[in-house]
Write a protein that holds these residues in place. Structure first.
Motif, mmCIF file in Angstrom:
data_model
loop_
_atom_site.group_PDB
_atom_site.id
_atom_site.type_symbol
_atom_site.label_atom_id
_atom_site.label_comp_id
_atom_site.label_asym_id
_atom_site.label_seq_id
_atom_site.Cartn_x
_atom_site.Cartn_y
_atom_site.Cartn_z
ATOM 1 N N ALA A 16 44.040 49.570 67.516
ATOM 2 C CA ALA A 16 44.271 49.365 66.096
ATOM 3 C C ALA A 16 43.065 49.886 65.315
ATOM 4 N N PRO A 17 43.258 50.780 64.368
ATOM 5 C CA PRO A 17 42.136 51.330 63.629
ATOM 6 C C PRO A 17 41.460 50.290 62.758
ATOM 7 N N ALA A 18 40.151 50.398 62.640
ATOM 8 C CA ALA A 18 39.417 49.497 61.752
ATOM 9 C C ALA A 18 39.765 49.828 60.310
ATOM 10 N N ALA A 19 39.708 48.823 59.444
ATOM 11 C CA ALA A 19 39.994 49.052 58.025
ATOM 12 C C ALA A 19 38.991 50.035 57.449
ATOM 13 N N LEU A 20 39.499 50.998 56.706
ATOM 14 C CA LEU A 20 38.628 52.001 56.120
ATOM 15 C C LEU A 20 37.961 51.450 54.870
ATOM 16 N N ALA A 21 36.704 51.805 54.687
ATOM 17 C CA ALA A 21 35.951 51.320 53.534
ATOM 18 C C ALA A 21 36.564 51.848 52.241
ATOM 19 N N ASP A 22 36.518 51.026 51.210
ATOM 20 C CA ASP A 22 37.031 51.424 49.898
ATOM 21 C C ASP A 22 36.151 50.786 48.824
ATOM 22 N N PRO A 23 35.164 51.538 48.312
ATOM 23 C CA PRO A 23 34.238 50.969 47.329
ATOM 24 C C PRO A 23 34.866 50.681 45.975
ATOM 25 N N ASN A 24 36.140 51.024 45.796
ATOM 26 C CA ASN A 24 36.803 50.791 44.511
ATOM 27 C C ASN A 24 37.542 49.458 44.454
ATOM 28 N N ARG A 25 37.501 48.700 45.539
ATOM 29 C CA ARG A 25 38.253 47.436 45.595
ATOM 30 C C ARG A 25 37.385 46.255 45.184
ATOM 31 N N ILE A 26 37.973 45.398 44.327
ATOM 32 C CA ILE A 26 37.356 44.140 43.927
ATOM 33 C C ILE A 26 38.306 43.020 44.301
ATOM 34 N N VAL A 27 37.837 42.072 45.090
ATOM 35 C CA VAL A 27 38.647 40.940 45.530
ATOM 36 C C VAL A 27 38.110 39.682 44.850
ATOM 37 N N ILE A 28 39.007 38.884 44.290
ATOM 38 C CA ILE A 28 38.603 37.680 43.562
ATOM 39 C C ILE A 28 39.052 36.433 44.308
ATOM 40 N N ALA A 29 38.102 35.553 44.598
ATOM 41 C CA ALA A 29 38.385 34.234 45.171
ATOM 42 C C ALA A 29 37.980 33.206 44.131
ATOM 43 N N SER A 30 38.946 32.470 43.588
ATOM 44 C CA SER A 30 38.618 31.558 42.497
ATOM 45 C C SER A 30 39.766 30.590 42.239
ATOM 46 N N ASP A 31 39.724 29.991 41.051
ATOM 47 C CA ASP A 31 40.701 28.981 40.653
ATOM 48 C C ASP A 31 41.531 29.456 39.463
ATOM 49 N N SER A 32 42.124 28.520 38.734
ATOM 50 C CA SER A 32 43.033 28.865 37.640
ATOM 51 C C SER A 32 42.376 29.642 36.513
ATOM 52 N N THR A 33 41.060 29.503 36.342
ATOM 53 C CA THR A 33 40.394 30.183 35.227
ATOM 54 C C THR A 33 40.296 31.683 35.444
ATOM 55 N N ALA A 34 40.546 32.136 36.679
ATOM 56 C CA ALA A 34 40.525 33.570 36.978
ATOM 57 C C ALA A 34 41.884 34.094 37.427
ATOM 58 N N ALA A 35 42.846 33.211 37.627
ATOM 59 C CA ALA A 35 44.115 33.577 38.273
ATOM 60 C C ALA A 35 45.025 34.443 37.409
ATOM 61 N N ASP A 36 45.987 35.073 38.083
ATOM 62 C CA ASP A 36 47.054 35.809 37.404
ATOM 63 C C ASP A 36 48.133 34.824 36.948
ATOM 64 N N TYR A 37 48.760 35.135 35.816
ATOM 65 C CA TYR A 37 49.870 34.330 35.305
ATOM 66 C C TYR A 37 51.019 35.247 34.896
ATOM 67 N N SER A 38 52.217 34.724 34.963
ATOM 68 C CA SER A 38 53.373 35.492 34.529
ATOM 69 C C SER A 38 53.458 35.458 33.011
ATOM 70 N N ALA A 39 54.301 36.321 32.460
ATOM 71 C CA ALA A 39 54.476 36.381 31.011
ATOM 72 C C ALA A 39 54.978 35.057 30.441
ATOM 73 N N ARG A 40 55.648 34.250 31.262
ATOM 74 C CA ARG A 40 56.165 32.957 30.794
ATOM 75 C C ARG A 40 55.042 31.988 30.433
ATOM 76 N N SER A 41 53.855 32.203 30.992
ATOM 77 C CA SER A 41 52.726 31.312 30.732
ATOM 78 C C SER A 41 51.880 31.765 29.553
ATOM 79 N N PHE A 42 52.153 32.957 29.033
ATOM 80 C CA PHE A 42 51.352 33.494 27.939
ATOM 81 C C PHE A 42 51.342 32.519 26.767
ATOM 82 N N PRO A 43 50.200 32.268 26.119
ATOM 83 C CA PRO A 43 48.962 33.050 26.163
ATOM 84 C C PRO A 43 47.937 32.627 27.209
#
Length: 264
Positions: A16-43
């Motif tokens: 199995a090939p090792a994951a290739l490096a990608d310096p353009n990726r940002i991964v977020i580990a957090s709670d509701s203050t950073a999370a994604d929401y659907s349009a139904r939750s707007f604003p």
């Protein structure tokens, strides 16, 4: 070419090939203050939804922030394992917890700021580095709590622990708590309230027709404020994603349907 050759060789050898490096990726580990929401939750929006407004088009954001999670439950529910399983070398991992770690009512979330909270942050940093990725620690966004005209520090020991662990482990720090407190103090309580989920029934917000008085969760303007602070800190963090930052502040235009978000 070298990456393609390595992948081809791995396939021929049956490994199995090792994951290739990608310096353009940002991964977020957090709670509701950073999370994604659907349009139904707007604003209501998390800063992770609009962070890309301050980044180049080739930036890739993997937002694994989830509402209600602390450093403890993020691990217990397997979310940290999910993150680690998809981590690639040179990913930049933004780690922001604290709101729910301080929750003594839902005790399953709680962590001692000088005990398990610090230990969990150290583990997150170590795990990310073991995977060849780059961790960035972030203090929690300030709450809208004023007393006698002064913004109050509501995350005291938790933000202090993030700063301490960042110093101990030589991890880049974005002090979102300090910076958002300063921004809210400068604009004042009334203007600051426009950045949080604070509405009356007269505002006719579809997601909360009866109104809401939430001094913790940001709305679109609050998310843009926080994302701008994160982007500014990211630029100076000397991690792979630093080169992706276009400017120090995200677009904080008047309220309306978001023009640069994960779920417009």
């Amino acid at each position: 070419m070298k990456a393609a050759a390595a992948l081809a060789l791995a396939l021929v050898m049956g490994a199995a090939p090792a994951a290739l490096a990608d310096p353009n990726r940002i991964v977020i580990a957090s709670d509701s203050t950073a999370a994604d929401y659907s349009a139904r939750s707007f604003p209501q929006m998390g800063w992770g939804m609009v962070l890309k407004c301050s980044l180049t088009p080739d930036a890739q954001i993997v937002n694994l922030a989830r509402g209600g999670r602390s450093t403890k439950t993020f691990q217990e529910e397997g979310l940290w394992s999910v993150l680690m399983a998809q981590l690639k070398p040179d990913d930049t991992v933004l780690i922001q917890f604290g709101h729910n770690d301080a929750d003594t009512k839902k005790i399953v979330r709680f962590t001692d700021p000088n005990g398990a909270y610090a230990d969990n942050l150290r583990r997150f940093v170590a795990d990310v580095r073991t995977a060849g990725a780059k961790p960035v620690l972030i203090t929690p966004i300030a709450k809208l709590v004023f007393k006698d005209g002064q913004i109050q520090d509501t995350h005291g020991p938790y933000s202090a622990t993030v700063r301490r662990v960042a110093a101990e482990t030589k991890t880049p720090l974005i002090d979102l708590d300090k910076e958002s407190q300063a921004a809210l103090q400068k604009m004042g309580e009334a203007e600051g309230a426009k950045r949080f989920m604070i509405y009356s029934a007269a505002d006719k917000i579809a997601s909360h027709p009866e109104g809401i008085n939430d001094t913790t969760h940001p709305n679109e303007l609050g998310a843009r404020m926080a994302a701008g602070i994160v982007a500014k800190g990211l630029k100076g963090a000397k991690v792979p994603a630093s080169k992706l930052v276009l400017r120090g502040e995200a677009d904080a235009s008047a309220r309306g349907e978001p023009t640069c978000a994960a779920h417009p």
